[in-house]
Scaffold this motif. Structure first.
Motif, PDB file in Angstrom:
ATOM      1  N   ASN A  36     -24.056  47.282   4.350  1.00 17.08           N
ATOM      2  CA  ASN A  36     -23.346  46.107   4.871  1.00 17.08           C
ATOM      3  C   ASN A  36     -22.391  45.590   3.825  1.00 17.08           C
ATOM      4  O   ASN A  36     -22.806  45.260   2.729  1.00 17.08           O
ATOM      5  CB  ASN A  36     -24.314  44.973   5.207  1.00 17.08           C
ATOM      6  N   LEU A  37     -21.120  45.515   4.168  1.00 18.15           N
ATOM      7  CA  LEU A  37     -20.150  44.939   3.239  1.00 18.15           C
ATOM      8  C   LEU A  37     -20.382  43.443   3.115  1.00 18.15           C
ATOM      9  O   LEU A  37     -20.653  42.768   4.097  1.00 18.15           O
ATOM     10  CB  LEU A  37     -18.734  45.166   3.773  1.00 18.15           C
ATOM     11  N   GLY A  38     -20.280  42.929   1.912  1.00 14.43           N
ATOM     12  CA  GLY A  38     -20.313  41.484   1.726  1.00 14.43           C
ATOM     13  C   GLY A  38     -21.680  40.854   1.928  1.00 14.43           C
ATOM     14  O   GLY A  38     -21.786  39.645   2.071  1.00 14.43           O
ATOM     15  N   SER A  39     -22.731  41.661   1.951  1.00 16.75           N
ATOM     16  CA  SER A  39     -24.063  41.098   2.162  1.00 16.75           C
ATOM     17  C   SER A  39     -24.554  40.422   0.887  1.00 16.75           C
ATOM     18  O   SER A  39     -24.250  40.851  -0.218  1.00 16.75           O
ATOM     19  CB  SER A  39     -25.008  42.234   2.539  1.00 16.75           C
ATOM     20  N   ASP A  40     -25.346  39.340   1.039  1.00 17.98           N
ATOM     21  CA  ASP A  40     -25.847  38.685  -0.167  1.00 17.98           C
ATOM     22  C   ASP A  40     -27.270  39.117  -0.499  1.00 17.98           C
ATOM     23  O   ASP A  40     -27.865  38.636  -1.437  1.00 17.98           O
ATOM     24  CB  ASP A  40     -25.747  37.158  -0.054  1.00 17.98           C
ATOM     25  N   TRP A  41     -27.839  40.039   0.276  1.00 19.42           N
ATOM     26  CA  TRP A  41     -29.156  40.566  -0.087  1.00 19.42           C
ATOM     27  C   TRP A  41     -29.056  42.063  -0.325  1.00 19.42           C
ATOM     28  O   TRP A  41     -28.231  42.743   0.263  1.00 19.42           O
ATOM     29  CB  TRP A  41     -30.208  40.258   0.984  1.00 19.42           C
ATOM     30  N   LEU A  42     -29.940  42.554  -1.204  1.00 21.37           N
ATOM     31  CA  LEU A  42     -29.947  43.982  -1.515  1.00 21.37           C
ATOM     32  C   LEU A  42     -31.150  44.663  -0.882  1.00 21.37           C
ATOM     33  O   LEU A  42     -31.170  45.868  -0.691  1.00 21.37           O
ATOM     34  CB  LEU A  42     -29.956  44.183  -3.033  1.00 21.37           C
ATOM     35  N   VAL A  63     -27.350  50.052  -3.994  1.00 18.50           N
ATOM     36  CA  VAL A  63     -28.256  50.035  -5.155  1.00 18.50           C
ATOM     37  C   VAL A  63     -28.959  51.372  -5.371  1.00 18.50           C
ATOM     38  O   VAL A  63     -29.710  51.532  -6.330  1.00 18.50           O
ATOM     39  CB  VAL A  63     -29.327  48.918  -5.046  1.00 18.50           C
ATOM     40  N   LEU A  64     -28.708  52.355  -4.499  1.00 20.07           N
ATOM     41  CA  LEU A  64     -29.478  53.597  -4.566  1.00 20.07           C
ATOM     42  C   LEU A  64     -29.249  54.387  -5.855  1.00 20.07           C
ATOM     43  O   LEU A  64     -30.123  55.109  -6.310  1.00 20.07           O
ATOM     44  CB  LEU A  64     -29.142  54.490  -3.365  1.00 20.07           C
ATOM     45  N   ASP A  65     -28.069  54.248  -6.412  1.00 17.25           N
ATOM     46  CA  ASP A  65     -27.726  55.074  -7.565  1.00 17.25           C
ATOM     47  C   ASP A  65     -28.322  54.609  -8.882  1.00 17.25           C
ATOM     48  O   ASP A  65     -28.278  55.318  -9.871  1.00 17.25           O
ATOM     49  CB  ASP A  65     -26.198  55.126  -7.733  1.00 17.25           C
ATOM     50  N   ASP A  66     -28.861  53.409  -8.900  1.00 11.99           N
ATOM     51  CA  ASP A  66     -29.379  52.866 -10.147  1.00 11.99           C
ATOM     52  C   ASP A  66     -30.900  52.708 -10.009  1.00 11.99           C
ATOM     53  O   ASP A  66     -31.384  51.735  -9.439  1.00 11.99           O
ATOM     54  CB  ASP A  66     -28.702  51.519 -10.410  1.00 11.99           C
ATOM     55  N   LEU A  67     -31.636  53.688 -10.518  1.00  9.54           N
ATOM     56  CA  LEU A  67     -33.087  53.719 -10.271  1.00  9.54           C
ATOM     57  C   LEU A  67     -33.835  52.478 -10.776  1.00  9.54           C
ATOM     58  O   LEU A  67     -34.669  51.939 -10.058  1.00  9.54           O
ATOM     59  CB  LEU A  67     -33.699  55.017 -10.821  1.00  9.54           C
ATOM     60  N   PRO A  68     -33.550  51.978 -12.000  1.00 11.58           N
ATOM     61  CA  PRO A  68     -34.285  50.782 -12.436  1.00 11.58           C
ATOM     62  C   PRO A  68     -34.069  49.580 -11.511  1.00 11.58           C
ATOM     63  O   PRO A  68     -34.996  48.822 -11.232  1.00 11.58           O
ATOM     64  CB  PRO A  68     -33.710  50.501 -13.836  1.00 11.58           C
ATOM     65  N   THR A  69     -32.829  49.421 -11.016  1.00  8.64           N
ATOM     66  CA  THR A  69     -32.542  48.322 -10.100  1.00  8.64           C
ATOM     67  C   THR A  69     -33.240  48.545  -8.765  1.00  8.64           C
ATOM     68  O   THR A  69     -33.871  47.646  -8.209  1.00  8.64           O
ATOM     69  CB  THR A  69     -31.018  48.207  -9.880  1.00  8.64           C
ATOM     70  N   LEU A  70     -33.136  49.771  -8.274  1.00 10.80           N
ATOM     71  CA  LEU A  70     -33.778  50.113  -7.003  1.00 10.80           C
ATOM     72  C   LEU A  70     -35.276  49.825  -7.086  1.00 10.80           C
ATOM     73  O   LEU A  70     -35.872  49.265  -6.164  1.00 10.80           O
ATOM     74  CB  LEU A  70     -33.527  51.595  -6.699  1.00 10.80           C
ATOM     75  N   VAL A 134     -25.520  43.379  -8.209  1.00 11.83           N
ATOM     76  CA  VAL A 134     -24.988  44.519  -7.475  1.00 11.83           C
ATOM     77  C   VAL A 134     -24.542  45.542  -8.503  1.00 11.83           C
ATOM     78  O   VAL A 134     -23.945  45.189  -9.502  1.00 11.83           O
ATOM     79  CB  VAL A 134     -23.793  44.102  -6.588  1.00 11.83           C
ATOM     80  N   VAL A 135     -24.864  46.777  -8.278  1.00  7.45           N
ATOM     81  CA  VAL A 135     -24.612  47.771  -9.306  1.00  7.45           C
ATOM     82  C   VAL A 135     -23.427  48.666  -8.980  1.00  7.45           C
ATOM     83  O   VAL A 135     -22.383  48.574  -9.588  1.00  7.45           O
ATOM     84  CB  VAL A 135     -25.857  48.655  -9.521  1.00  7.45           C
ATOM     85  N   ARG A 136     -23.615  49.508  -7.974  1.00  5.10           N
ATOM     86  CA  ARG A 136     -22.543  50.415  -7.641  1.00  5.10           C
ATOM     87  C   ARG A 136     -21.490  49.648  -6.846  1.00  5.10           C
ATOM     88  O   ARG A 136     -21.812  48.894  -5.957  1.00  5.10           O
ATOM     89  CB  ARG A 136     -23.076  51.555  -6.772  1.00  5.10           C
ATOM     90  N   LYS A 137     -20.239  49.868  -7.202  1.00  2.00           N
ATOM     91  CA  LYS A 137     -19.182  49.247  -6.422  1.00  2.00           C
ATOM     92  C   LYS A 137     -19.111  49.943  -5.077  1.00  2.00           C
ATOM     93  O   LYS A 137     -19.188  51.158  -4.998  1.00  2.00           O
ATOM     94  CB  LYS A 137     -17.848  49.380  -7.160  1.00  2.00           C
ATOM     95  N   SER A 138     -18.984  49.167  -4.033  1.00  2.00           N
ATOM     96  CA  SER A 138     -18.861  49.748  -2.707  1.00  2.00           C
ATOM     97  C   SER A 138     -17.532  50.484  -2.621  1.00  2.00           C
ATOM     98  O   SER A 138     -16.533  50.052  -3.170  1.00  2.00           O
ATOM     99  CB  SER A 138     -18.927  48.658  -1.663  1.00  2.00           C
ATOM    100  N   THR A 139     -17.542  51.610  -1.922  1.00  2.00           N
ATOM    101  CA  THR A 139     -16.294  52.361  -1.789  1.00  2.00           C
ATOM    102  C   THR A 139     -15.796  52.323  -0.356  1.00  2.00           C
ATOM    103  O   THR A 139     -14.921  53.067   0.018  1.00  2.00           O
ATOM    104  CB  THR A 139     -16.495  53.828  -2.213  1.00  2.00           C
ATOM    105  N   ARG A 140     -16.414  51.453   0.443  1.00  2.00           N
ATOM    106  CA  ARG A 140     -15.979  51.387   1.842  1.00  2.00           C
ATOM    107  C   ARG A 140     -14.717  50.556   1.964  1.00  2.00           C
ATOM    108  O   ARG A 140     -14.667  49.423   1.507  1.00  2.00           O
ATOM    109  CB  ARG A 140     -17.079  50.775   2.688  1.00  2.00           C
ATOM    110  N   PRO A 141     -13.682  51.103   2.607  1.00  2.00           N
ATOM    111  CA  PRO A 141     -12.438  50.340   2.720  1.00  2.00           C
ATOM    112  C   PRO A 141     -12.558  49.202   3.742  1.00  2.00           C
ATOM    113  O   PRO A 141     -13.363  49.278   4.671  1.00  2.00           O
ATOM    114  CB  PRO A 141     -11.425  51.377   3.188  1.00  2.00           C
TER     115      PRO A 141
END
Ligand code: ZN
Length: 235
Positions: A36-42, A63-70, A134-141
């Motif tokens: 979800n773009l712009g969501s305030d929950w992870l 958040v999937l790409d950052d294991l400690p955060t996940l 938020v860790v990974r920048k979203s790449t969705r246009p």
């Protein structure tokens, strides 16, 4: 990023780890990966009296790409899962059924968090650990509507950028009118994936326009986009 489904075994493994720490023998949650773009929950845990077998835990793909955060997010949601399946008594359940929900980070959440933190260290599970970073920048246009009109900046406020913005994932009847108006005033519609803008207001008929502080990073980027991007015609 890998295919989302390939993360499900990792999520199940994390769930087992934290259910083990909580000493819970019951079922695992059903994990669902969302984007979800712009969501305030992870992360988010949902329990329904229509299916009391288990809960649904949704995890944002960002958040999937950052294991400690996940791992911290899953641990937080597993505490909610445990609250729903292990800590609700028949009275809580009846109240839940008529729409009276227990406080979302009340005493039983604190108790579960303390059990996990005793193993993982203080502050591993916190009240906000499913939404604070938020860790990974979203790449969705998405669509970014840039206003260039002084109309959106109050006359006394010369400390503001001459450009304002709002964003939308889609263009439809609810925001089309606003886009047309801003474009007729000399604004620009661009399609980008820079998710710093999705924390701002959405394009809506009576919606707000965010006007960043002059000289801020957002103001500079907005001016750059306005000057270098070729605007698009709304589809
Ligand atoms: Zn929570």
């Amino acid at each position: 990023m890998r295919d989302c489904d390939s993360y499900l075994p990792i999520l199940d493994e994390l769930a087992d780890r934290y259910l083990g720490i909580l000493g819970f023998q019951g079922p695992r949650p059903n994990f669902k990966i969302v984007d979800n773009l712009g969501s305030d929950w992870l992360g988010r845990t949902t329990f329904s009296t229509r299916n009391t077998e288990t809960t649904i835990i949704e995890i944002q793909a960002s958040v999937l790409d950052d294991l400690p955060t996940l791992e911290r997010i899953v641990a937080h949601e597993i505490v909610h899962h445990w609250e729903f399946l292990a800590r609700m008594d028949p009275r809580d359940f009846l109240l839940f059924k008529i729409g009276i929900k227990p406080p979302s980070h009340g005493p039983s959440f604190q108790e579960g968090a303390a059990m996990i933190n005793a193993v993982k260290g203080d502050g591993f599970v916190t009240v906000g650990s499913d939404r604070t970073y938020v860790v990974r920048k979203s790449t969705r246009p998405f669509y970014l509507l840039i206003t260039s009109s002084r109309y959106y900046v109050s006359r006394r406020d010369s400390e503001r950028s001459p450009f304002g913005y709002a964003w939308a994932a889609r263009i439809g009847p609810r925001n089309r009118e606003k886009i047309d108006r801003v474009l007729s005033e000399g604004g620009k519609l661009v399609r980008i994936a820079d998710d710093r803008f999705t924390h701002g207001p959405r394009i809506e008929r009576w919606g707000k326009i965010a006007v960043p502080e002059a000289g801020s990073e957002t103001a500079i980027e907005l001016a750059r986009l306005f000057e270098t991007e070729s605007g698009i015609v709304p589809p």
